[in-house]
Write an enzyme that holds these catalytic residues in place. Structure first.
Site, mmCIF file in Angstrom:
data_model
loop_
_atom_site.group_PDB
_atom_site.id
_atom_site.type_symbol
_atom_site.label_atom_id
_atom_site.label_comp_id
_atom_site.label_asym_id
_atom_site.label_seq_id
_atom_site.Cartn_x
_atom_site.Cartn_y
_atom_site.Cartn_z
ATOM 1 N N GLU A 59 0.874 -1.184 0.000
ATOM 2 C CA GLU A 59 0.000 0.000 0.000
ATOM 3 C C GLU A 59 0.909 1.230 0.000
ATOM 4 O O GLU A 59 1.263 1.766 1.026
ATOM 5 C CB GLU A 59 -0.923 -0.004 1.219
ATOM 6 C CG GLU A 59 -1.974 1.093 1.156
ATOM 7 C CD GLU A 59 -2.804 1.164 2.424
ATOM 8 O OE1 GLU A 59 -3.670 2.061 2.484
ATOM 9 O OE2 GLU A 59 -2.598 0.367 3.349
ATOM 10 N N ASP A 73 -7.987 -3.238 7.338
ATOM 11 C CA ASP A 73 -6.948 -2.213 7.472
ATOM 12 C C ASP A 73 -6.365 -2.281 8.887
ATOM 13 O O ASP A 73 -6.042 -1.268 9.507
ATOM 14 C CB ASP A 73 -7.518 -0.826 7.196
ATOM 15 C CG ASP A 73 -6.447 0.225 6.929
ATOM 16 O OD1 ASP A 73 -5.304 -0.163 6.597
ATOM 17 O OD2 ASP A 73 -6.738 1.423 7.076
ATOM 18 N N ASP A 109 -16.149 -0.485 10.182
ATOM 19 C CA ASP A 109 -15.938 -0.436 11.634
ATOM 20 C C ASP A 109 -16.738 0.685 12.286
ATOM 21 O O ASP A 109 -16.618 0.925 13.476
ATOM 22 C CB ASP A 109 -14.454 -0.284 11.959
ATOM 23 C CG ASP A 109 -13.853 1.019 11.431
ATOM 24 O OD1 ASP A 109 -14.536 1.721 10.649
ATOM 25 O OD2 ASP A 109 -12.700 1.322 11.783
ATOM 26 N N HIS A 129 -14.530 4.545 10.007
ATOM 27 C CA HIS A 129 -14.062 5.022 8.711
ATOM 28 C C HIS A 129 -15.200 5.450 7.791
ATOM 29 O O HIS A 129 -15.034 6.380 6.996
ATOM 30 C CB HIS A 129 -13.250 3.923 8.005
ATOM 31 C CG HIS A 129 -11.873 3.751 8.540
ATOM 32 N ND1 HIS A 129 -11.615 3.101 9.725
ATOM 33 C CD2 HIS A 129 -10.662 4.140 8.046
ATOM 34 C CE1 HIS A 129 -10.309 3.106 9.945
ATOM 35 N NE2 HIS A 129 -9.717 3.714 8.949
#
Length: 395
Positions: free
Chosen positions: A138, A280, A254, A257
């Site tokens: 990433e 993540d 979650d 986010h």
């Protein structure tokens, strides 16, 4: 060794099947027999009466989860001294929450760290670690404007040395997140031609820049809505391009986010076969540690939220089963669809669906057992129960 498991209810091919026997041999599913009819999709066929059931699984069986974005777990971040040992700790931490396949994720860092991470992944692939199917880089070829917690000093153009690392053939499946304004479409095309799955994210790109990257072969988006140019009335941005195109989108459910109603909107637009759950996850998952060092800062847990000292959202302490439960309980997504978002869709995105992602003959026997409230009761990996309690057959 062959074993026959009697299952009350299982998700087979996105349909619920009741009362069947699953046959497992050498870690793979070799038979799925309907108890009521004796029909078996495997060949040669077997009648149910000829099978000796070794165990009775009472509950709901769904495929094991596949997480394509795992930065850490068990108190460890992959970026910190990447090694095969650290990968094993991370995999163990996430497996207890149903993740039977994962892509350890290295965030933006120096080239030597990228190369050491690649070596650790290569060792895991060579050792045939049951959870690790590849690697997700990433960054570091992102947008400074949408960097999130990625260190801006390491964000840079893609070099030949990095290209050589991403296209190694001993890393399993490689996923690379880039900002299309920072990587030429010719390079995206070269990466895709070499077998790399290119995702778009951490980007301030215009809609047209994103479209050109998709035309060059990019097939996904990293954590939809987060760290990307938004959808506005005059510029659709990366969010608009993600929603309009058939590309697959990761989603961090979650409730930190992305707002639940925004998740609901994305689900109604994209459906379960273009959305995939990701965590993540940072090092906090699978540990009671509250604060963990991250480059020259700390990331601290406050309830279900991770932030740096200045309040910047910094990854998550989410596990995959919690993500699925949020979808089912809070957003009212059907369990079969949520399961697809956690298994079938990420398997398709990472091109490993020939091995995992479904409960099907010939595929690895990775599956989960849920109770009547969808709580996680047991985890099976490669045909072996690795956590939880399953009731032995008493017939």
């Amino acid at each position: 060794m062959k074993k026959h498991l009697r299952v009350n209810k299982a998700l087979i091919g996105q349909k619920w099947v009741h009362n069947l026997v699953m046959t497992i041999e050498n870690g793979r599913v070799t038979g799925l027999t309907d108890v009521n009819t004796g029909d078996d999709s495997a060949k040669p066929q077997h009648s149910y009466t000829s099978l000796t059931v070794d165990m009775h699984i009472q509950g709901t069986v769904i495929p094991g989860y596949i997480d394509t974005q795992v930065n850490g777990g068990g108190g460890i971040m992959f970026n910190q001294t990447p090694s095969f040992h650290r990968l094993r700790v991370m995999a163990d931490a996430h497996r207890q929450f149903g993740t039977t396949t994962l892509f350890p994720t290295l965030i933006t860092d120096q080239i030597d760290v990228i190369e050491r991470a690649a070596d650790a992944i290569a060792e895991a692939i060579s050792d045939e670690h049951p959870s690790i199917a590849g690697v997700h880089f990433e960054g570091p070829h992102l947008s400074v404007e949408k960097k999130g917690v990625h260190p801006p000093r390491f964000i840079r153009k893609l070099s030949d040395r990095e290209l050589d690392t991403y296209t190694r053939t001993d890393l399993g499946q490689v996923v690379l997140t880039v900002a299309p304004e920072n990587v030429p479409t010719s390079v995206i095309g070269e990466l895709v031609a070499s077998g790399v799955v290119v995702a778009l994210g951490h980007s301030n790109a215009t809609y047209r820049q994103v479209e050109r990257a998709i035309e060059a072969g990019a097939t996904g988006f990293t954590h939809l809505f987060n760290a990307m140019s938004p959808l506005t009335s005059r510029e659709p941005g990366m969010v608009g391009a993600a929603l309009l195109n058939k590309c697959l989108c990761g989603l961090i459910v979650d409730h930190q986010h992305v707002h639940p109603k925004t998740v609901e909107l994305a689900y109604k637009i994209k459906g379960p076969h273009e959305l995939m759950l990701v965590t993540d996850a940072m090092a906090h998952v699978g540990t009671t540690q509250q604060t963990i060092p991250f480059f020259d800062r700390n990331i601290s847990r406050q309830g279900n939220k991770l932030t740096t000292e200045d309040g910047t959202l910094a990854g998550s302490c989410l596990d995959m089963h919690s993500a699925l439960m949020h979808c089912v309980n809070d957003i009212q997504i059907p369990l079969a669809d949520a399961s697809a978002m956690a298994s079938t869709t990420p398997a398709a995105f990472t091109k490993i669906r020939d091995r995992v992602g479904d409960i099907a003959i010939g595929k690895v026997a990775n599956f989960l057992v849920l109770d009547d409230n969808n709580a996680l009761n047991a985890v099976w990996q490669y045909g072996q129960q690795v956590s939880g309690i399953t009731i032995p057959n008493n017939n």
